[in-house]
Write a protein that holds these residues in place. Structure first.
Motif, PDB file in Angstrom:
ATOM      1  N   ASP A 119       0.808  -1.217   0.000  1.00  0.00           N
ATOM      2  CA  ASP A 119       0.000   0.000   0.000  1.00  0.00           C
ATOM      3  C   ASP A 119       0.846   1.274   0.000  1.00  0.00           C
ATOM      4  OD1 ASP A 119       0.902   0.135   2.597  1.00  0.00           O
ATOM      5  OD2 ASP A 119      -1.050  -0.117   3.508  1.00  0.00           O
ATOM      6  N   THR A 120       2.157   1.162   0.188  1.00  0.00           N
ATOM      7  CA  THR A 120       3.050   2.316   0.182  1.00  0.00           C
ATOM      8  C   THR A 120       4.290   1.973  -0.631  1.00  0.00           C
ATOM      9  OG1 THR A 120       2.285   2.949   2.376  1.00  0.00           O
ATOM     10  CG2 THR A 120       4.355   3.907   1.627  1.00  0.00           C
ATOM     11  N   LEU A 121       4.639   2.857  -1.554  1.00  0.00           N
ATOM     12  CA  LEU A 121       5.823   2.672  -2.388  1.00  0.00           C
ATOM     13  C   LEU A 121       6.643   3.955  -2.318  1.00  0.00           C
ATOM     14  CD1 LEU A 121       7.423   0.989  -4.475  1.00  0.00           C
ATOM     15  CD2 LEU A 121       5.993   2.048  -6.246  1.00  0.00           C
ATOM     16  N   ILE A 122       7.785   3.908  -1.659  1.00  0.00           N
ATOM     17  CA  ILE A 122       8.634   5.083  -1.502  1.00  0.00           C
ATOM     18  C   ILE A 122       9.982   4.780  -2.159  1.00  0.00           C
ATOM     19  CG2 ILE A 122       9.789   6.611   0.129  1.00  0.00           C
ATOM     20  CD1 ILE A 122       7.440   6.070   2.048  1.00  0.00           C
ATOM     21  N   LEU A 123      10.221   5.462  -3.255  1.00  0.00           N
ATOM     22  CA  LEU A 123      11.468   5.295  -4.006  1.00  0.00           C
ATOM     23  C   LEU A 123      12.171   6.631  -4.196  1.00  0.00           C
ATOM     24  CD1 LEU A 123      10.143   2.808  -6.714  1.00  0.00           C
ATOM     25  CD2 LEU A 123      11.618   2.267  -4.777  1.00  0.00           C
ATOM     26  N   GLY A 130      13.910   7.639 -16.689  1.00  0.00           N
ATOM     27  CA  GLY A 130      13.024   7.149 -17.735  1.00  0.00           C
ATOM     28  C   GLY A 130      11.568   7.421 -17.410  1.00  0.00           C
ATOM     29  N   GLU A 131      10.695   6.859 -18.236  1.00  0.00           N
ATOM     30  CA  GLU A 131       9.251   7.010 -18.065  1.00  0.00           C
ATOM     31  C   GLU A 131       8.785   6.205 -16.859  1.00  0.00           C
ATOM     32  OE1 GLU A 131       6.446   8.313 -19.885  1.00  0.00           O
ATOM     33  OE2 GLU A 131       7.881   9.603 -20.917  1.00  0.00           O
ATOM     34  N   ILE A 132       7.793   6.724 -16.186  1.00  0.00           N
ATOM     35  CA  ILE A 132       7.169   5.991 -15.083  1.00  0.00           C
ATOM     36  C   ILE A 132       6.262   4.937 -15.709  1.00  0.00           C
ATOM     37  CG2 ILE A 132       5.624   6.149 -13.110  1.00  0.00           C
ATOM     38  CD1 ILE A 132       6.591   9.104 -12.841  1.00  0.00           C
ATOM     39  N   PHE A 137       1.759   0.131 -11.806  1.00  0.00           N
ATOM     40  CA  PHE A 137       0.698   0.473 -10.866  1.00  0.00           C
ATOM     41  C   PHE A 137      -0.535  -0.410 -11.021  1.00  0.00           C
ATOM     42  CE2 PHE A 137       3.381   4.211 -11.199  1.00  0.00           C
ATOM     43  CZ  PHE A 137       3.663   4.425  -9.860  1.00  0.00           C
ATOM     44  N   SER A 138      -0.734  -0.984 -12.195  1.00  0.00           N
ATOM     45  CA  SER A 138      -1.895  -1.857 -12.378  1.00  0.00           C
ATOM     46  C   SER A 138      -1.738  -3.162 -11.598  1.00  0.00           C
ATOM     47  CB  SER A 138      -2.118  -2.144 -13.866  1.00  0.00           C
ATOM     48  OG  SER A 138      -1.049  -2.883 -14.396  1.00  0.00           O
ATOM     49  N   LEU A 153      13.007  10.849 -13.249  1.00  0.00           N
ATOM     50  CA  LEU A 153      11.890  10.234 -13.951  1.00  0.00           C
ATOM     51  C   LEU A 153      11.198  11.247 -14.842  1.00  0.00           C
ATOM     52  CD1 LEU A 153      10.521   8.195 -10.934  1.00  0.00           C
ATOM     53  CD2 LEU A 153      11.630   7.256 -12.969  1.00  0.00           C
ATOM     54  N   SER A 154      10.572  10.755 -15.901  1.00  0.00           N
ATOM     55  CA  SER A 154       9.827  11.641 -16.796  1.00  0.00           C
ATOM     56  C   SER A 154       8.402  11.125 -16.941  1.00  0.00           C
ATOM     57  CB  SER A 154      10.519  11.711 -18.162  1.00  0.00           C
ATOM     58  OG  SER A 154      10.602  10.430 -18.738  1.00  0.00           O
TER      59      SER A 154
END
Length: 169
Positions: A119-123, A130-132, A137-138, A153-154
């Motif tokens: 439930d939490t993603l901290i990077l 690069g592209e996110i 996320f799916s 990130l772009s």
């Protein structure tokens, strides 16, 4: 004048301390070796045989394909690069027990990780570029908090969590 017995005890004590101090780094190296073997045990397909030499009887894991170790003592894994080997299997949580791991490259494989409860993603504060990837996320249906600050990130952060499914009911 010290007796032979007391001299023997002093020598024994000296050597036993040396052995204990020498064994401590070896134990840390063994933890890294066992973690790599744990990673291998989750792989169910290795069509190129890249992990064939990753054996429990092989103590010199720094020479295993894809593994790079640091120069310090104890010997620790600093990089794992298995890019483009088409291996299939699960990425074990134990991979996080490699404290000196600086580079993890697992692109172009068929690896899986069970993150459905994440439930939490901290990077934040990494060197991500690069592209996110929207697909990331799916696969994270419970994701509610994402922090990607101070990276290279772009693009835009795609909808995730409840926002991807519309308003809460």
């Amino acid at each position: 004048m010290p007796s032979i017995f007391s001299l023997f005890c002093c020598l024994l004590l000296f050597f036993s301390k040396s052995i204990v101090f020498a064994a401590a780094p070896a134990n840390n190296s063994e933890i890294d070796r066992q973690t790599l073997l744990c990673f291998k045990s989750g792989i169910y397909s290795d069509p190129l045989g890249i992990l064939n030499s990753w054996l429990n009887t092989s103590l010199n894991f720094c020479h295993w394909p894809g593994v790079t170790c640091g120069a310090g003592i104890p010997i620790r894994v600093v990089s794992l690069d298995l890019t483009g080997n088409f291996i299939s299997g699960a990425i074990p949580e134990e991979l996080g027990t490699l404290p000196q791991l600086q580079t993890l490259m697992l692109a172009s494989n068929r690896l899986e990780a069970n993150c459905s409860s994440l439930d939490t993603l901290i990077l934040s504060r990494n060197n991500l570029s690069g592209e996110i990837p929207a697909a990331l996320f799916s696969y994270l249906p419970r994701l509610g908090t994402v922090d990607l600050q101070i990276n290279s990130l772009s693009g835009v952060v795609p909808p995730f969590g409840d926002s991807a499914q519309g308003p809460r009911q």
